[in-house]
Design a protein around this motif. Structure first.
Motif, PDB file in Angstrom:
ATOM      1  N   GLU A  72      36.450  36.013  52.570  1.00 58.13           N
ATOM      2  CA  GLU A  72      36.563  35.451  51.316  1.00 58.13           C
ATOM      3  C   GLU A  72      35.488  35.214  50.557  1.00 58.13           C
ATOM      4  N   ALA A  73      34.271  34.996  51.126  1.00 56.42           N
ATOM      5  CA  ALA A  73      33.039  34.881  50.438  1.00 56.42           C
ATOM      6  C   ALA A  73      32.717  36.481  49.878  1.00 56.42           C
TER       7      ALA A  73
ATOM      8  N   GLU B 125      33.255  38.349  41.168  1.00 56.84           N
ATOM      9  CA  GLU B 125      31.907  37.989  40.219  1.00 56.84           C
ATOM     10  C   GLU B 125      31.373  39.197  39.746  1.00 56.84           C
ATOM     11  N   ALA B 126      31.296  40.202  40.709  1.00 55.74           N
ATOM     12  CA  ALA B 126      30.561  41.341  40.038  1.00 55.74           C
ATOM     13  C   ALA B 126      31.325  42.300  39.148  1.00 55.74           C
TER      14      ALA B 126
ATOM     15  N   GLU C 117      38.721  34.983  30.527  1.00 57.76           N
ATOM     16  CA  GLU C 117      37.972  34.067  31.079  1.00 57.76           C
ATOM     17  C   GLU C 117      39.191  33.059  31.736  1.00 57.76           C
ATOM     18  N   ALA C 118      39.856  32.687  30.874  1.00 58.03           N
ATOM     19  CA  ALA C 118      41.239  31.578  31.247  1.00 58.03           C
ATOM     20  C   ALA C 118      41.931  32.179  32.289  1.00 58.03           C
ATOM     21  N   ILE C 119      42.386  33.401  32.160  1.00 61.19           N
ATOM     22  CA  ILE C 119      43.305  34.042  33.254  1.00 61.19           C
ATOM     23  C   ILE C 119      42.616  34.072  34.409  1.00 61.19           C
ATOM     24  N   ARG C 120      41.491  34.557  34.437  1.00 61.60           N
ATOM     25  CA  ARG C 120      40.580  34.709  35.667  1.00 61.60           C
ATOM     26  C   ARG C 120      40.532  33.151  36.495  1.00 61.60           C
ATOM     27  N   ARG C 121      40.277  32.193  35.582  1.00 65.41           N
ATOM     28  CA  ARG C 121      40.103  31.032  36.137  1.00 65.41           C
ATOM     29  C   ARG C 121      41.378  30.594  36.816  1.00 65.41           C
TER      30      ARG C 121
ATOM     31  N   ASP D  13      33.733  40.982  37.226  1.00 66.23           N
ATOM     32  CA  ASP D  13      33.803  40.007  36.106  1.00 66.23           C
ATOM     33  C   ASP D  13      32.391  40.399  35.188  1.00 66.23           C
ATOM     34  N   ARG D  14      31.065  40.509  35.788  1.00 63.79           N
ATOM     35  CA  ARG D  14      29.722  40.714  35.055  1.00 63.79           C
ATOM     36  C   ARG D  14      30.075  42.079  34.739  1.00 63.79           C
ATOM     37  N   LEU D  15      30.643  43.186  35.382  1.00 60.67           N
ATOM     38  CA  LEU D  15      30.664  44.262  34.944  1.00 60.67           C
ATOM     39  C   LEU D  15      31.657  44.571  33.695  1.00 60.67           C
ATOM     40  N   GLU D  16      32.609  43.613  33.707  1.00 62.52           N
ATOM     41  CA  GLU D  16      33.807  43.864  32.585  1.00 62.52           C
ATOM     42  C   GLU D  16      33.136  43.239  31.307  1.00 62.52           C
ATOM     43  N   ALA D  17      32.299  42.009  31.622  1.00 63.32           N
ATOM     44  CA  ALA D  17      31.883  41.319  30.375  1.00 63.32           C
ATOM     45  C   ALA D  17      30.564  42.349  29.718  1.00 63.32           C
TER      46      ALA D  17
END
Length: 282
Positions: free
Chosen positions: A210-211, A218-219, A163-167, A221-225
Motif C-alpha cells: 500500500e505504501a 503521488e509520483a 485534484e478533487a477526484i483524486r482525493r 500525480d506530480r508527473l500529471e501536474a
C-alpha cells in the motif's frame, strides 16, 4: 448614447468595417458635444477574428451562452465540496458545452462571411474555457465587446476537478483498510478482555504494497501536474506567437496605408503649389 451600446454594435459588425464605423460614431458623438464619449469610442480596438466570433454569439438571443455562467458556478461549488462524482458529471457536461459553443460561434462567423481557421477556432474554445473557469471572464464574454480572445492561466477547473477526484478516490480506497483495523482491535478486546498491546508490529507485505502504491500515485500525480504545466506554457507561447503574427500583419497594413497617404499628400501639395502659382501670376 451609452459607450456599452456603441461598443456592442461595433463589435458585432464586420471587422473589416470596424475602424470606419468606429470613427464615424466618434464623430457623431463629438458633433453632439459629447467629447468624453467620443474619446472613449476612439479608444475601442479592432477585434481579432476569434474575439469577433465570440461577440457575434453573445448578441445572438438563441445562443447557448447563457448556460456558461450557470455551469461555471456549479463546477466551482462541486470543487469547494470536493464532490468527485458531481465533478465527473460536470466535467463531461463542460466538454459538451465547450464543443457546442465553439461550433455555434464558428457557424455564426461563417454565415457572416468570415469562416474561422483552425487557430481562430482554438482561440474561441480557449475563450469559452476561460469564461467557465473565471466569473470575470464570463462577464466579459457575455458583454459581447471582446477585442481579443481570452486565456486563463490560473489554477482552474481542470486542475481542481482532477485534484478533487483524486482525493475522493484516495479516501474511498483507504476507508476499508481503516474499518478492517477497527474490527480487528475490537475482536482482540472481546476475546482477551484486555486492551491491545502497544508494541509496534512489523510492517506486513500488504502495508508495504500500500505504501508503494501511494508513492506511485503521488509520483503519477506530480508527473500529471508537470505535464499540464508544460501544456499550459505551450498554449500561452502559441497564443503569443499568433498575437505577434497578427500585430505584424496589422503593422504591415498600417505601413501600406501610410505610404498611400504619403503619395496622396505629395500629389495634393503639387496641386496646391500649382494653384498658388496661378494665383500669383494672375
Amino acid at each position: 448614447m451609452e459607450l456599452g451600446d456603441v461598443a456592442r454594435d461595433l463589435y458585432r459588425a464586420d471587422p473589416g468595417e470596424f475602424v470606419r464605423r468606429r470613427d464615424a460614431r466618434a464623430a457623431e458623438a463629438k458633433e453632439r458635444g459629447e467629447d468624453r464619449l467620443a474619446r472613449a469610442i476612439r479608444k475601442l480596438r479592432k477585434p481579432t477574428t476569434a474575439a469577433w466570433a465570440v461577440d457575434l454569439l453573445a448578441t445572438d438571443r438563441d445562443s447557448p451562452l447563457e448556460r456558461l455562467s450557470e455551469l461555471g458556478d456549479r463546477m466551482r461549488g462541486a470543487q469547494r465540496e470536493l464532490d468527485a462524482e458531481r465533478l465527473r458529471a460536470l466535467t463531461d457536461e463542460r466538454s459538451r458545452l465547450l464543443a457546442e459553443l465553439t461550433e455555434a460561434a464558428a457557424r455564426r462567423a461563417a454565415d457572416a462571411g468570415h469562416p474561422l481557421g483552425d487557430a481562430a477556432r482554438e482561440q474561441v474554445e480557449n475563450t469559452f474555457t476561460a469564461a467557465l473557469s473565471d466569473p470575470d471572464s464570463a462577464r466579459s464574454v457575455l458583454a459581447g465587446t471582446l477585442d481579443k480572445p481570452l486565456e486563463y492561466s490560473g489554477f482552474g477547473i481542470d486542475e481542481l476537478a482532477a485534484e478533487a477526484i483524486r482525493r475522493g478516490e484516495s479516501e474511498r480506497s483507504e476507508r476499508p483498510v481503516r474499518r478492517r483495523g477497527k474490527r480487528r482491535a475490537r475482536g482482540g478486546t472481546e476475546a482477551t478482555g484486555s486492551p491491545p498491546r502497544r508494541s509496534t508490529p512489523a510492517p506486513s507485505s500488504t502495508g508495504r504494497d500500500e505504501a508503494a502504491g501511494r508513492r506511485d500515485r503521488e509520483a503519477a500525480d506530480r508527473l500529471e501536474a508537470a505535464e499540464q504545466e508544460v501544456r499550459r506554457i505551450d498554449d500561452e507561447r502559441g497564443e503569443a506567437r499568433r498575437r505577434r503574427d497578427e500585430l505584424r500583419a496589422e503593422l504591415a497594413e498600417v505601413e501600406q496605408r501610410l505610404a498611400e497617404l504619403d503619395e496622396d499628400a505629395t500629389a495634393a501639395e503639387r496641386l496646391r503649389d500649382r494653384a498658388r502659382r496661378a494665383v500669383d501670376r494672375g
